[in-house]
Design a protein around this motif. Sequence first.
Motif, short mmCIF file in Angstrom:
data_model
loop_
_atom_site.label_atom_id
_atom_site.label_comp_id
_atom_site.label_asym_id
_atom_site.label_seq_id
_atom_site.Cartn_x
_atom_site.Cartn_y
_atom_site.Cartn_z
N VAL A 39 0.85 -1.19 0.00
CA VAL A 39 0.00 0.00 0.00
C VAL A 39 0.89 1.24 0.00
CG1 VAL A 39 -1.76 1.28 1.28
CG2 VAL A 39 -1.79 -1.23 1.30
N ARG A 40 0.55 2.19 -0.85
CA ARG A 40 1.29 3.45 -0.96
C ARG A 40 0.31 4.61 -1.00
NH1 ARG A 40 3.60 0.66 -4.44
NH2 ARG A 40 5.67 0.16 -3.90
N THR A 100 -3.40 10.23 -2.58
CA THR A 100 -3.97 9.13 -3.35
C THR A 100 -3.30 7.82 -2.96
OG1 THR A 100 -4.42 10.61 -5.21
CG2 THR A 100 -4.40 8.25 -5.68
N SER A 101 -4.12 6.83 -2.61
CA SER A 101 -3.61 5.51 -2.22
C SER A 101 -3.65 4.57 -3.40
CB SER A 101 -4.44 4.92 -1.08
OG SER A 101 -4.31 5.71 0.07
N THR A 102 -2.62 3.74 -3.51
CA THR A 102 -2.57 2.69 -4.52
C THR A 102 -2.16 1.39 -3.85
OG1 THR A 102 -0.26 3.13 -5.09
CG2 THR A 102 -1.94 4.28 -6.39
N THR A 103 -2.53 0.28 -4.45
CA THR A 103 -2.11 -1.03 -3.95
C THR A 103 -1.48 -1.81 -5.09
OG1 THR A 103 -4.27 -2.03 -4.37
CG2 THR A 103 -3.91 -1.10 -2.17
N THR A 104 -0.51 -2.63 -4.73
CA THR A 104 0.17 -3.49 -5.68
C THR A 104 0.24 -4.88 -5.08
OG1 THR A 104 1.55 -1.61 -6.34
CG2 THR A 104 2.29 -3.79 -7.03
N ASP A 105 -0.10 -5.89 -5.86
CA ASP A 105 0.01 -7.26 -5.38
C ASP A 105 1.46 -7.63 -5.17
OD1 ASP A 105 -2.70 -7.58 -5.45
OD2 ASP A 105 -2.74 -8.61 -7.37
N GLY A 106 1.70 -8.38 -4.11
CA GLY A 106 3.05 -8.87 -3.83
C GLY A 106 3.90 -7.84 -3.10
N PRO A 107 5.09 -8.26 -2.72
CA PRO A 107 6.00 -7.34 -2.03
C PRO A 107 6.55 -6.32 -3.02
CG PRO A 107 7.07 -9.43 -2.43
CD PRO A 107 5.64 -9.59 -2.87
N TYR A 108 6.97 -5.21 -2.50
CA TYR A 108 7.50 -4.14 -3.34
C TYR A 108 8.81 -4.53 -4.01
CZ TYR A 108 9.49 0.31 -4.75
OH TYR A 108 10.07 1.31 -5.46
N ALA A 109 9.72 -5.06 -3.21
CA ALA A 109 11.06 -5.40 -3.73
C ALA A 109 11.04 -6.75 -4.43
CB ALA A 109 12.08 -5.42 -2.59
N GLU A 110 11.62 -6.80 -5.59
CA GLU A 110 11.76 -8.06 -6.31
C GLU A 110 13.15 -8.62 -6.00
OE1 GLU A 110 9.53 -9.73 -8.10
OE2 GLU A 110 8.05 -8.20 -7.63
N THR A 111 13.22 -9.43 -4.97
CA THR A 111 14.49 -10.01 -4.56
C THR A 111 14.30 -11.50 -4.33
OG1 THR A 111 14.08 -9.68 -2.20
CG2 THR A 111 15.17 -7.87 -3.37
N LYS A 112 15.39 -12.21 -4.23
CA LYS A 112 15.33 -13.65 -3.97
C LYS A 112 14.82 -13.91 -2.56
CE LYS A 112 18.04 -17.82 -4.40
NZ LYS A 112 19.30 -18.40 -4.81
N GLU A 113 15.25 -13.09 -1.61
CA GLU A 113 14.83 -13.26 -0.22
C GLU A 113 13.68 -12.29 0.08
OE1 GLU A 113 18.33 -12.67 2.14
OE2 GLU A 113 19.16 -14.59 1.57
N GLN A 114 12.67 -12.80 0.76
CA GLN A 114 11.51 -12.00 1.14
C GLN A 114 11.33 -12.04 2.65
OE1 GLN A 114 9.84 -10.18 -0.98
NE2 GLN A 114 10.88 -10.96 -2.79
N LEU A 115 10.70 -11.01 3.19
CA LEU A 115 10.44 -10.96 4.62
C LEU A 115 9.59 -12.15 5.02
CD1 LEU A 115 10.82 -9.33 7.22
CD2 LEU A 115 8.71 -8.11 6.65
#
Length: 124
Positions: free
Chosen positions: A57-58, A63-78
């Motif tokens: 969520v941003r 103005t709010s927007t949502t994006t599916d998935g995590p923001y960072a495209e990395t091999k390791e995720q939180l």
Amino acid sequence: MRFVCLFHIDAELIGKLSPAELESFDRANRDADAALIKSGHYVSALALDDAAGAVTVRRRAGTSTTTDGPYAETKEQLGGILIIEAADMAEAIEIAKLGPMADFGTVEVRPELDVDWQKAQQRR
């Protein structure tokens, strides 16, 4: 002083574990938490579901927007968080080294921001 340990996991590495290895890993995590509880360092912990189910969520200029998935495209995720009490960063790092999570990713150790209102809100 409180510290947050952010566990960034490589889901591919965990995905390669057999059911017995996965159970052993889970047991090691439970044992690590139990040791922290016994030593008085444990505050809270939370394992997170797969990052594929995340929504980012941003809000910009009202103005709010949502994006599916995590923001960072990395091999390791939180993959989870652990909140601990430690005397200083050196002790927090040593505590983070004891748990099994670093075997499957990284552990980011970050001190709590010293905010009085937050401490009051948490009754400490």
